[in-house]
Design a protein around this motif. Sequence first.
Motif, PDB file in Angstrom:
ATOM      1  N   HIS A  26     -17.193  63.364  20.691  1.00  0.00           N
ATOM      2  CA  HIS A  26     -18.348  62.711  20.062  1.00  0.00           C
ATOM      3  C   HIS A  26     -19.606  63.132  20.809  1.00  0.00           C
ATOM      4  CE1 HIS A  26     -16.299  59.698  17.414  1.00  0.00           C
ATOM      5  NE2 HIS A  26     -15.283  60.117  18.155  1.00  0.00           N
ATOM      6  N   ALA A  27     -20.658  63.402  20.050  1.00  0.00           N
ATOM      7  CA  ALA A  27     -21.933  63.802  20.646  1.00  0.00           C
ATOM      8  C   ALA A  27     -22.561  62.598  21.354  1.00  0.00           C
ATOM      9  CB  ALA A  27     -22.870  64.322  19.565  1.00  0.00           C
ATOM     10  N   GLU A  31     -28.373  62.721  21.304  1.00  0.00           N
ATOM     11  CA  GLU A  31     -28.307  63.806  20.325  1.00  0.00           C
ATOM     12  C   GLU A  31     -28.211  63.292  18.900  1.00  0.00           C
ATOM     13  OE1 GLU A  31     -25.535  67.440  20.229  1.00  0.00           O
ATOM     14  OE2 GLU A  31     -25.618  66.844  22.340  1.00  0.00           O
ATOM     15  N   THR A  32     -27.650  62.117  18.723  1.00  0.00           N
ATOM     16  CA  THR A  32     -27.379  61.616  17.377  1.00  0.00           C
ATOM     17  C   THR A  32     -28.410  60.605  16.883  1.00  0.00           C
ATOM     18  OG1 THR A  32     -25.981  59.811  18.195  1.00  0.00           O
ATOM     19  CG2 THR A  32     -24.907  61.923  17.750  1.00  0.00           C
ATOM     20  N   VAL A  35     -29.778  61.290  13.403  1.00  0.00           N
ATOM     21  CA  VAL A  35     -28.820  61.620  12.348  1.00  0.00           C
ATOM     22  C   VAL A  35     -28.576  60.387  11.491  1.00  0.00           C
ATOM     23  CG1 VAL A  35     -26.473  62.400  11.857  1.00  0.00           C
ATOM     24  CG2 VAL A  35     -27.729  63.361  13.797  1.00  0.00           C
ATOM     25  N   GLU A  36     -28.767  60.535  10.177  1.00  0.00           N
ATOM     26  CA  GLU A  36     -28.605  59.414   9.242  1.00  0.00           C
ATOM     27  C   GLU A  36     -27.537  59.770   8.209  1.00  0.00           C
ATOM     28  OE1 GLU A  36     -31.084  56.724   8.625  1.00  0.00           O
ATOM     29  OE2 GLU A  36     -32.233  57.142  10.442  1.00  0.00           O
TER      30      GLU A  36
END
Length: 139
Positions: A26-27, A31-32, A35-36
């Motif tokens: 998992h990032a 980093e995430t 992100v959507e």
Amino acid sequence: MKHALPAFLLLLPACALFQRPPRPVHAPAAETAGVEFPLALPLDGRQVVGGTMLKAIQLAMDDYLPWDRKLPSGATPLQECLSRRESYDVAAAPGSEAIMYVSIIPNAEACDIGGPPILDVGANYVIDTRGWRILRVQQ
């Protein structure tokens, strides 16, 4: 009790044989952060793979490229490329009475290292979807 410790020490190395497949990475949260999830999956390029087909593909791929498979020392770039699951495409189709056909096909563009075409790689599987067994393999 006197012999329990030596027996335990003899069995301990055998535990290394019972390794589980690696867990996905998992990032990190940093980093995430941006992100959507979309409200709905895009229609362009969307593919739906049924659970039975997915499990048959996974069974065939786990046999063809086991997670614990090690490359030989001095492996060529082509061998390295062909050891990665993303270097393959998969075609699958249901057969009659709990049978699934799975073909693992090298993606010609994934391992384009300037040599001749890859002809002797890949495999075809016949999977029993009742007992989840490999009935036949053709390489």
